[in-house]
Design an enzyme around this catalytic site. Structure first.
Site, PDB file in Angstrom:
ATOM      1  N   TYR A 137       8.441  56.324  25.029  1.00  0.00           N
ATOM      2  CA  TYR A 137       8.808  57.188  26.153  1.00  0.00           C
ATOM      3  C   TYR A 137      10.044  57.987  25.769  1.00  0.00           C
ATOM      4  CZ  TYR A 137      10.207  58.203  31.038  1.00  0.00           C
ATOM      5  OH  TYR A 137      10.573  58.805  32.214  1.00  0.00           O
ATOM      6  N   LYS A 166       4.909  59.399  25.478  1.00  0.00           N
ATOM      7  CA  LYS A 166       5.110  60.225  26.670  1.00  0.00           C
ATOM      8  C   LYS A 166       6.361  61.060  26.431  1.00  0.00           C
ATOM      9  CE  LYS A 166       6.590  60.273  31.478  1.00  0.00           C
ATOM     10  NZ  LYS A 166       7.199  59.515  32.592  1.00  0.00           N
TER      11      LYS A 166
END
Length: 489
Positions: A137, A166
């Site tokens: 992330y 992400k």
């Protein structure tokens, strides 16, 4: 290279975490939220950034993940946020999540102390030993570190259990480098709501979004249209939601989503301190978010009776759970609106609404007869009768011209309030408005003066009619109460 799954694609909401007024995790509200989003999504993400993971203890995070797993019941994948500031805690929580039955873990780069690229690499290397699918992330605006392409490439391709990344940076050139280096080998998800369609069109596999709490169905429409090659439809919907998602992304996403959900009838409480209602997510942002939700069909109309004493008028308006179903007490209603930036062109409106034959109407007549010309007071509409009062004494030709722009904005706000039903045509001959409008002496951009006064007046009309802010709102916001000009010289 190792781990590749086919489930990590599509639309995943970064779920908010509901809290009770006593600041506990609200299980019932969380289940209602899951029931609200599940028909429209391909997976869910509890305990991410929008879920306020950094404001929760490890046991609370476990509770939220467990509730999510129980409610979802394998209907869609659960990608649990397990990132912590230390490698020790991240490994422990991720191992627990694996045993609990999550599909994978979303792990933010270690934050606050800004580890080096090699230290971030070693952090994810430790997680790889757990054997759970891991999604890296990247959110540099919060974590303080940024996966440059060489780190992402090495980390993604070296670790057996890494299945994706992400990217919430909004850095499209960086995402383009990811497509070049790892596309097809791991999944790439966009996490910045303002660039979703652009990222999907360029090759992203899906999106993990704060605003998917509010509009999961629309994001699903954007995703599917892109997958089917219908870029025109995808672009149209991105444009339609752009103002809404800009408010969410830039103005305190967790509180923005929670208040938007509350307007839509899904009450999930407020954020934890230090985030407070009216702070990062300002009151003027709230009013604009409501208008955007209305325009997207997310707030329904409901019948409302306007009881003027001598007559009753039934109309329908875009109603939130706090919109009164009978609006009475027309002696005098008070509303306030504020809109900006830029600072010199900001607008602050104090509004009175009442019966033409009552105190408000009589005040208009007395003001015009006594010192209307001296103070540049004038009636700008007759239906409803509306008196415009400059807050700042007009001394120059420029100020006079800009007050005309303000008047145009006020007039537009009234017209659109008539159109959307908040000022029913059947009562226009019975009521009067006094609009005290502020135009900064240093203002110069006419269009912004008009636009800001339009927004401030439209918000003030709704606040006056709905009796907002309510007492409980004022109590909730006592720690963050700010007058718009409190810090102005």
């Amino acid at each position: 290279m190792g781990y590749k799954t086919d489930w990590f694609k599509g639309i995943f909401p970064a779920l908010v975490t509901p809290f009770t007024p006593d600041d506990d995790v609200d299980e019932k509200a969380f289940r209602r939220l899951l029931q609200f989003v599940l028909p429209h999504v391909d997976g869910v993400v509890p305990c991410g950034t929008t879920g306020e993971f950094s404001y929760m203890g490890l046991e609370e995070r476990k509770k939220v993940i467990a509730i999510c797993l129980d409610e979802v019941k394998d209907e869609v994948p659960v990608l649990a946020g397990t990132g912590c500031t230390t490698t020790r805690d991240t490994v422990a929580l991720t191992a627990w999540a694996k045993e609990a039955g999550v599909s994978g873990a979303l792990v933010v780069a270690p934050y606050f102390l800004k580890p080096s690229f090699n230290e971030v690499y070693d952090h994810f290397g430790a997680l790889d030993q757990i054997g759970l699918p891991i999604v890296m992330y990247n959110i540099p605006q919060c974590a303080g570190t940024h996966f440059k392409w060489w780190t992402a490439e090495g980390g993604l391709l070296d670790f057996e259990n890494t299945i994706g990344i992400k990217d919430s940076s909004g850095d499209l050139p960086f995402m383009g480098a990811l497509f070049e280096k790892v596309k097809g080998k791991v999944s790439i998800f966009v996490g910045h709501d303002e660039v979703v369609q652009a990222a999907l069109g360029a090759g992203a596999d899906g999106a993990i979004l704060a605003s998917a709490n509010l509009i999961p169905d629309i994001w699903q429409r954007v995703y599917r249209a892109t997958q089917e090659g219908d870029l025109a439809t995808a672009q149209e919907w991105q444009q339609r939601v752009q103002r809404l998602v800009r408010i969410v992304v830039r103005c305190g996403a967790n509180q923005a989503c929670k208040e938007g959900l509350r307007m839509m009838g899904v009450d999930v409480g407020d954020s934890r301190h230090p985030i407070v209602p009216g702070g990062a997510f300002r009151r003027e942002d709230r009013e604009e978010l409501r208008l955007q939700l209305e325009s997207l069909g997310k707030i329904d109309r409901a019948p409302v009776t306007y009881d003027l004493g001598t007559k009753q008028v039934l109309t329908d308006v875009f109603a939130t759970p706090h919109t009164p179903r009978t609006i009475d007490g027309w002696t005098m209603k008070v509303g306030e609106g504020f809109a900006g930036p830029p600072f010199q062109e900001l607008a602050h409106v104090d509004l009175l609404i009442g019966l033409k034959e009552g105190p408000v109407g009589r005040a208009i007549d007395r003001s015009l007869a006594g010192w209307g010309e001296e103070r540049n007071l004038r009636v700008i509409k007759e239906q409803p009768r509306t008196l415009l009062v400059p807050t700042v004494t007009i001394r120059t030709a420029m100020q006079r011209r800009l007050m005309e722009e303000a008047a145009a904005g006020v007039g537009l706000a009234i017209d659109l309030s008539i159109e959307d039903g908040f000022l029913p045509e059947a009562i226009l001959d019975d009521i009067a408005l006094i609009v005290n409008a502020f135009v900064h002496p240093a203002a110069s951009i006419a269009r912004r003066v008009a636009f800001n006064n339009y927004k401030a007046t439209r918000h003030a009309i709704r606040k006056a009619l709905e009796g907002r802010p309510r007492v409980e709102e004022l109590i909730a916001e006592k720690a963050s109460a700010r007058h718009p000009f409190r810090y102005a010289p």
